[in-house]
Design an enzyme around this catalytic site. Structure first.
Site, short mmCIF file in Angstrom:
data_model
loop_
_atom_site.label_atom_id
_atom_site.label_comp_id
_atom_site.label_asym_id
_atom_site.label_seq_id
_atom_site.Cartn_x
_atom_site.Cartn_y
_atom_site.Cartn_z
N ASP A 98 49.32 51.56 38.94
CA ASP A 98 49.09 50.21 39.43
C ASP A 98 48.23 49.49 38.40
O ASP A 98 47.18 50.00 38.00
CB ASP A 98 48.29 50.32 40.75
CG ASP A 98 48.78 49.37 41.81
OD1 ASP A 98 48.90 48.17 41.50
OD2 ASP A 98 49.02 49.82 42.95
N ASP A 200 50.14 44.46 40.11
CA ASP A 200 49.52 43.96 41.32
C ASP A 200 49.42 42.43 41.30
O ASP A 200 48.93 41.86 40.32
CB ASP A 200 48.11 44.55 41.42
CG ASP A 200 47.43 44.18 42.73
OD1 ASP A 200 47.95 44.58 43.78
OD2 ASP A 200 46.40 43.49 42.70
N GLU A 258 54.68 43.10 42.02
CA GLU A 258 54.43 42.74 43.42
C GLU A 258 54.40 41.22 43.55
O GLU A 258 53.53 40.55 43.04
CB GLU A 258 53.09 43.31 43.89
CG GLU A 258 52.89 43.06 45.38
CD GLU A 258 51.43 42.93 45.80
OE1 GLU A 258 51.14 43.17 46.97
OE2 GLU A 258 50.59 42.56 44.96
N HIS A 334 50.76 50.33 51.67
CA HIS A 334 49.34 50.46 52.04
C HIS A 334 48.74 49.16 52.57
O HIS A 334 47.58 49.14 52.94
CB HIS A 334 48.55 50.92 50.82
CG HIS A 334 48.54 49.88 49.72
ND1 HIS A 334 49.68 49.53 49.03
CD2 HIS A 334 47.56 49.07 49.27
CE1 HIS A 334 49.38 48.57 48.18
NE2 HIS A 334 48.11 48.26 48.30
N ASP A 335 49.50 48.08 52.57
CA ASP A 335 48.97 46.79 53.02
C ASP A 335 49.46 46.39 54.40
O ASP A 335 49.25 45.25 54.84
CB ASP A 335 49.36 45.68 52.03
CG ASP A 335 48.53 45.74 50.76
OD1 ASP A 335 47.38 46.17 50.82
OD2 ASP A 335 49.04 45.32 49.70
C1 BGC Z 1 47.32 45.01 46.87
C2 BGC Z 1 46.23 44.96 47.89
C3 BGC Z 1 45.00 44.39 47.21
C4 BGC Z 1 45.30 43.07 46.51
C5 BGC Z 1 44.22 42.69 45.56
C6 BGC Z 1 47.53 43.54 46.61
O1 BGC Z 1 48.62 42.99 46.55
O2 BGC Z 1 48.49 45.62 47.30
O3 BGC Z 1 45.99 46.19 48.49
O4 BGC Z 1 44.01 44.16 48.17
O5 BGC Z 1 46.48 43.12 45.77
O6 BGC Z 1 44.26 43.48 44.42
#
Ligand code: BGC
Length: 554
Positions: A98, A200, A258, A334-335
């Site tokens: 990540d 991310d 993402e 995980h979110d």
């Molecule tokens: C991650 C989250 C994180 C956020 C800030 C996101 O998209 O998946 O878990 O809190 O990015 O880094």
């Protein structure tokens, strides 16, 4: 066909803190992952995605990074990660990390320098603005973690920008030094042998003019401002410059971006040689409220899958990315809460709904992304402490629910059903007191269940685990990886489609709900076909039973 390896990838997401604790301190670690590689390999996935493992104050479980070049000691050290990469590769498992590009931790040395004052050379690594003339925040944009995106730096009296927690200041990608620094980081890890990155929150890399306020918001209030901090056209420019440099070193590296709010057409535009290989969006999920109860605060109402709308979305994703591009296929990460609790039924139909949802989703065309433990039918974590929730609203919601007569357990379960912590429970390896994850109580908590754990399910031919192994071995075939998809006429609650690759064909039928549904017409012409996956439900009945799933081939 000249394919990129990742077009056929099946990704397994590991939340490092919760996967396997080899040193028994209650937090998962790299050695634990190394010990588990044979299990992962046997599942049939071929790519690991690890949530962040770098040095971090852990304000956001590793998404707040203070040193991108070193492993947080809670997970191990550089030797461990090198060993993990080596051992994964020995088993022909790829591995992606990540990479957090949008922000750092406020404890990162760049930020620590930046707050020394406006003259510091790192000042411009971050985003700064002055208060409005009346002394209020520079604008009315709201942060994703609640409150304003602005936090005052008392030394300079200026504000810095943070889209997430105030301890996660956003980087300024308009400063070429930021890109250079991030390229160096990416190169460092690629040189260690990893096979790509999950990027991310990259859609937030660029922000609009800070003098713009969200319109229609009463004075003194704030509001989410996606139009000013998500998917701005310049994101592609900065990302392209960054990715092009990475691809010079590793042309085949997998870039899984993402893009939480991307629609299919936006995702389509992010998938390019010099941008992402594939995109994770939250756009395809659809839920509907099942019952309104005045005693339950807004946002926590009980919900179920809106299969009709979800299906329309899936069709849109499949059709938009049908040629040389691949959608990602996933039910949870995980979110968000876990699949079987959120979209399935973790009581009456736990196994059947887990299997039906997996079948319907993963046999579509695209790249499956499976959350650790999903393959066991793991449900939402039972949380017993309100402070486990990061959401700023949780405490107030809990007070309200208790006042409205709910028990502590029920209140926490209701809150969990709408929060990300529910998915982060430890991997259920066995039924011993800490689920075989550790000899110690874990950092977040654990569900210990007699029959939902690796040890038990390995021995049970009918387990969700065995089912995933069979399903994923089908998924690896060219038919299910590359074959064209045609959707077949079906009830709103039923997903029915055909896959076609050269001479091979398959028909997949899944009732995505706990309701009876109309039997699709295509089932009348299946004499020449044979079943390769079957929930066992008869098609001679008047209706299709809840969570029926069937896969036919010829
Ligand atoms: C991650 C989250 C994180 C956020 C800030 C996101 O998209 O998946 O878990 O809190 O990015 O880094």
């Amino acid at each position: 066909m000249n394919q990129n390896w990742w077009e056929k990838a099946i990704v397994y997401q590991i939340y490092p803190k919760s996967f396997k604790d080899a040193n028994n301190d209650g937090i998962g670690d790299l050695k634990g992952m190394i010990e588990s590689l044979d299990y992962i390999k046997a599942l049939g996935v071929d790519t690991l995605w690890l949530n962040p493992i770098f040095i971090s104050p852990q304000v956001d479980n590793g998404y707040d990074i203070s040193n991108y070049y070193a492993i947080d000691e809670i997970f191990g050290d550089l030797n461990d990660v090198e060993k993990l990469i080596e051992e994964a590769h020995k088993r022909e498992l790829k591995i992606i990390f990540d990479l957090v590009l949008n922000h750092t931790s406020s404890e990162h040395p760049w930020f620590q320098e930046a707050i020394k004052g406006p003259q510091n050379i790192y000042r411009d690594y971050y985003l700064w603005a002055d208060a409005k003339l009346d002394g209020s925040y520079p604008n009315n944009w709201e942060s994703f973690f609640g409150g304003s995106v602005w936090e005052k730096d008392h030394k300079s009296e200026q504000y810095y920008f943070h889209l997430f927690d105030k301890k996660m200041p956003d980087l300024n990608w308009k400063n070429p030094e930021v890109k250079k620094s991030m390229v160096d980081i990416a190169k460092f890890w690629l040189a260690k042998g990893i096979d790509g990155f999950r990027l991310d929150a990259f859609i937030h890399m660029v922000k609009d003019d800070f003098s713009l306020d969200v319109q229609g918001v009463p004075d003194g209030e704030i509001a989410l401002a996606e139009e000013y901090y998500a998917n701005l056209p310049e994101v592609k420019r900065f990302l392209s410059e960054f990715i092009s440099e990475i691809r010079e070193i590793n042309p085949n590296c997998f870039i899984l971006g993402e893009a939480a709010s991307a629609t299919p057409s936006l995702a389509d535009s992010y998938i390019r040689e010099d941008l992402c290989s594939a995109v994770i969006s939250f756009d395809h999920f659809e839920e509907k409220i099942t019952s309104k109860d005045v005693k339950i605060p807004k946002g926590l109402e009980s919900k179920t899958i809106d299969a009709k709308r979800m299906k329309e979305n899936l069709i849109d994703w499949q059709e938009t990315l049908a040629v040389e591009k691949y959608p990602t296929l996933y039910w949870n990460n995980h979110d968000m809460p876990r699949m079987v609790s959120r979209f399935g039924n973790d009581k009456e139909y736990r196994d059947k709904s887990a299997k039906a949802l997996a079948t319907g989703m993963y046999l579509l065309r695209g790249i499956p992304v499976i959350l650790y433990g999903e393959e066991l039918g793991m449900k939402n974590l039972e949380i017993d402490n309100i402070h486990t929730f990061q959401s700023p609203k949780a405490v107030d919601q809990h007070i309200q629910l208790l006042e409205n007569g709910f028990s502590k357990e029920d209140s926490l379960a209701i809150i969990a059903s709408a929060n990300k912590e529910a998915s982060r429970g430890v991997m259920q390896w066995d039924r011993t007191s800490h689920a075989g994850f550790s000899t110690q109580a874990s950092w977040i908590g654990e569900n210990v269940e007699e029959t939902y754990n690796v040890e038990f399910e390995m021995k049970d031919e009918n387990s969700v685990l065995h089912f995933y192994q069979r399903l994923l071995s089908l998924k690896k075939e060219d038919l299910f990886s590359f074959g064209a998809v045609t959707f077949l006429e079906s009830d709103d609650n039923v997903l029915a489609y055909k896959r076609l690759f050269e001479e091979e064909e398959a028909i997949v039928i899944c009732n995505l709900t706990e309701n009876f549904a109309e039997i699709p017409d295509c089932t009348k012409e299946l004499d020449q076909w044979h079943l390769v996956i079957d929930s066992g439900d008869s098609l001679d009945n008047e209706e299709l039973a809840p969570y029926t799933y069937k896969v036919y081939r010829r």
